[in-house]
Design a protein around this motif. Structure first.
Motif, PDB file in Angstrom:
ATOM      1  N   ASN B 258       0.802  -1.237   0.000  1.00  0.00           N
ATOM      2  CA  ASN B 258       0.000   0.000   0.000  1.00  0.00           C
ATOM      3  C   ASN B 258       0.829   1.278   0.000  1.00  0.00           C
ATOM      4  O   ASN B 258       0.356   2.331   0.394  1.00  0.00           O
ATOM      5  N   ARG B 259       2.077   1.196  -0.424  1.00  0.00           N
ATOM      6  CA  ARG B 259       2.884   2.430  -0.481  1.00  0.00           C
ATOM      7  C   ARG B 259       2.489   3.294  -1.676  1.00  0.00           C
ATOM      8  O   ARG B 259       2.923   4.428  -1.812  1.00  0.00           O
ATOM      9  N   CYS B 260       1.716   2.718  -2.536  1.00  0.00           N
ATOM     10  CA  CYS B 260       1.307   3.483  -3.718  1.00  0.00           C
ATOM     11  C   CYS B 260      -0.026   4.209  -3.509  1.00  0.00           C
ATOM     12  O   CYS B 260      -0.524   4.843  -4.423  1.00  0.00           O
ATOM     13  N   GLU B 261      -0.573   4.061  -2.325  1.00  0.00           N
ATOM     14  CA  GLU B 261      -1.911   4.639  -2.107  1.00  0.00           C
ATOM     15  C   GLU B 261      -1.972   6.135  -2.427  1.00  0.00           C
ATOM     16  O   GLU B 261      -2.951   6.608  -2.979  1.00  0.00           O
ATOM     17  N   ASP B 262      -0.911   6.838  -2.048  1.00  0.00           N
ATOM     18  CA  ASP B 262      -0.928   8.306  -2.255  1.00  0.00           C
ATOM     19  C   ASP B 262      -0.371   8.735  -3.605  1.00  0.00           C
ATOM     20  O   ASP B 262      -0.314   9.925  -3.907  1.00  0.00           O
ATOM     21  N   VAL B 263       0.062   7.777  -4.365  1.00  0.00           N
ATOM     22  CA  VAL B 263       0.664   8.146  -5.663  1.00  0.00           C
ATOM     23  C   VAL B 263      -0.418   8.170  -6.729  1.00  0.00           C
ATOM     24  O   VAL B 263      -1.152   7.185  -6.902  1.00  0.00           O
ATOM     25  N   ARG B 264      -0.472   9.309  -7.377  1.00  0.00           N
ATOM     26  CA  ARG B 264      -1.498   9.428  -8.417  1.00  0.00           C
ATOM     27  C   ARG B 264      -1.077   8.581  -9.618  1.00  0.00           C
ATOM     28  O   ARG B 264       0.031   8.722 -10.108  1.00  0.00           O
TER      29      ARG B 264
END
Lengths: 193, 267
Positions: B258-264
């Protein structure tokens, strides 16, 4: 000596390539017509007109082999005359003022009827006004108008002389007529709508 | 005939003699006509080249810029001003040349301009397909001042790993992702472990890709890719064959963190 009047312009041109005598006949055949045309495009003195005529015929002589047989010879020589005259004015840096010589009542009548003018255009004053109006036209309109009504050329011939599409020629003539009509109306002449 | 008429004819002939004038030969006019047509054709070809470059830049603007670039900025950056100016100049030259041919004046300005533009456009499409637009864009960047090619714009826009943007050429497949060679010839370890919304990602070795994600370690040059898009330009002409596509499947990858959650994501 043959009767050179029996030869067509194209034949004379072709024969001129081998014998200059035939070229002289072309000069004689066209010098008056071209002198009148030049005068109508821009008022020139006799000496200037003669110089210009000589230049035109020299150009014709040099470019004989470039004559396009699909054109009428008269269109071709008028084109050279037109281009040389414009070049002459450009060189002198003057705006040519035309001088339409309304040499016959017939020309005047035809033109007046084209404009639907109702006044008696044969009257001397009206004729002078009409002349003045034509001479006030911008050159590009006067050019086409002169060729149409004073040199009696068809739209196709005018297109060949001025190197313009026929549609453009028609537009210019219509605009020229419209402008002359307006100028005549300003001078108190009326015309049929 | 009157005297004046004879006089002018005589004077003309006299000047012909004096100046030793001769009618120009037919060959002279033929050559001149060929020259005019040649110039017209050349102008149409140059116009076509300009159009191929315009097509190249228009088609590939998206691949050169990062997503989210404001449309006006995008247009200003990729608008091929040089080629548009060149195209206008050469279409005009072609129009002038065609108009000076024997029958050229018969056609209206609109017909001639549209005809020339159409011929240049058809050629432009052919040139673009053959890769001329791409080559011209690259050539202009090297030789024309103030002209940035799309490759340059792409490099400049995408090479910001700290900001989450990384571009490069796909190298070999690794256990968790791929190796990637960036534009400065630095090799990166890219992991897709968090990535890929779809279950499967297909990449080709040698393909240029842009990654949206987070920098894991600048020293070790490791990058977590949250999204990937191809940055390959269209219209590059014939390219050498590439190895078969590599398939990176979800099941091969470590579980999501879930490290990509904030990546658009891209697009």
């Amino acid at each position: 000596m043959d009767d050179l009047t029996l030869y067509t312009d194209e034949e004379l041109l072709s024969l001129s390539l081998t014998n200059k005598r035939f070229f002289a006949a072309i000069v004689e055949r066209y010098e008056k017509k071209l002198a009148a045309y030049i005068f109508r495009l821009g008022r020139l003195g006799t000496e200037d007109t003669e110089d210009l005529l000589q230049d035109i015929f020299l150009k014709v002589y040099q470019n004989m082999n470039n004559f396009d047989t699909q054109l009428k010879f008269s269109s071709w020589i008028y084109r050279i005359a037109h281009n040389e005259t414009m070049g002459f004015f450009r060189h002198r840096k003057v705006r040519p003022h035309g001088h339409t010589v309304l040499e016959s009542e017939k020309v005047l009548e035809v033109f007046a009827s084209e404009l639907n003018l109702v006044e008696d255009i044969e009257a001397q004053e009206a004729s002078a006004h009409l002349n003045a109006c034509i001479n006030e036209l911008p050159l590009k309109y006067r050019d086409s108008l002169v060729l149409k009504f004073f040199e009696h050329k068809t739209y196709g011939e005018i297109s060949d002389i001025l190197s313009l599409p026929e549609g453009t020629v028609a537009t210019r003539i219509n605009r020229a007529k419209e402008q002359v009509r307006k100028m005549m109306a300003n001078k108190g002449y009326s015309y049929e709508q | 005939m009157n005297n004046k008429q004879n006089t002018i004819a005589d004077k003309v002939l006299e000047r012909v003699e004096q100046l030793q004038l001769k009618p120009r030969s037919r060959q002279f006019f033929k050559l001149r006509n060929i020259g005019i047509w040649f110039l017209a054709a050349l102008s149409v070809v140059v116009g076509g080249l300009a159009i191929s470059s315009i097509i190249f830049r228009s088609v590939n603007a998206g691949a050169a810029l990062r997503p989210g670039t404001p449309p006006l900025q995008e247009a200003l950056l990729v608008m091929p001003f040089l080629w548009i100016i060149l195209m206008v100049i050469f279409v005009y030259v072609a129009y002038r040349e065609i108009r000076s041919t024997k029958r050229g004046y018969k056609y209206s300005l609109t017909a001639l301009i549209l005809g020339t533009l159409l011929a240049s456009s058809v050629l432009g499409i052919v040139f673009y397909t053959a890769g001329a637009g791409f080559m011209l864009d690259r050539f202009a960047a090297r030789h024309v001042p103030f002209h940035a090619d799309l490759e340059g714009i792409q490099r400049e826009r995408w090479q910001h790993p700290a900001d989450g943007f990384l571009a490069g050429t796909v190298g070999a497949q690794t256990e968790t992702g791929i190796r990637l060679m960036d534009s400065e010839n630095q090799e990166w370890q890219v992991t897709f472990s968090d990535t890929i919304p779809e279950k499967r990602l297909q990449l080709t070795e040698g393909e240029r890709v842009g990654l949206r994600g987070t920098l894991i370690d600048a020293q070790a040059r490791t990058f977590l890719a949250c999204d990937v898009r191809s940055l390959e330009f269209e219209g590059r002409g014939l390219q050498p064959p590439r190895p078969p596509q590599m398939r990176i499947e979800r099941k091969d990858l470590p579980p999501r963190s879930n490290r990509c959650e904030d990546v658009r994501p891209l697009n």
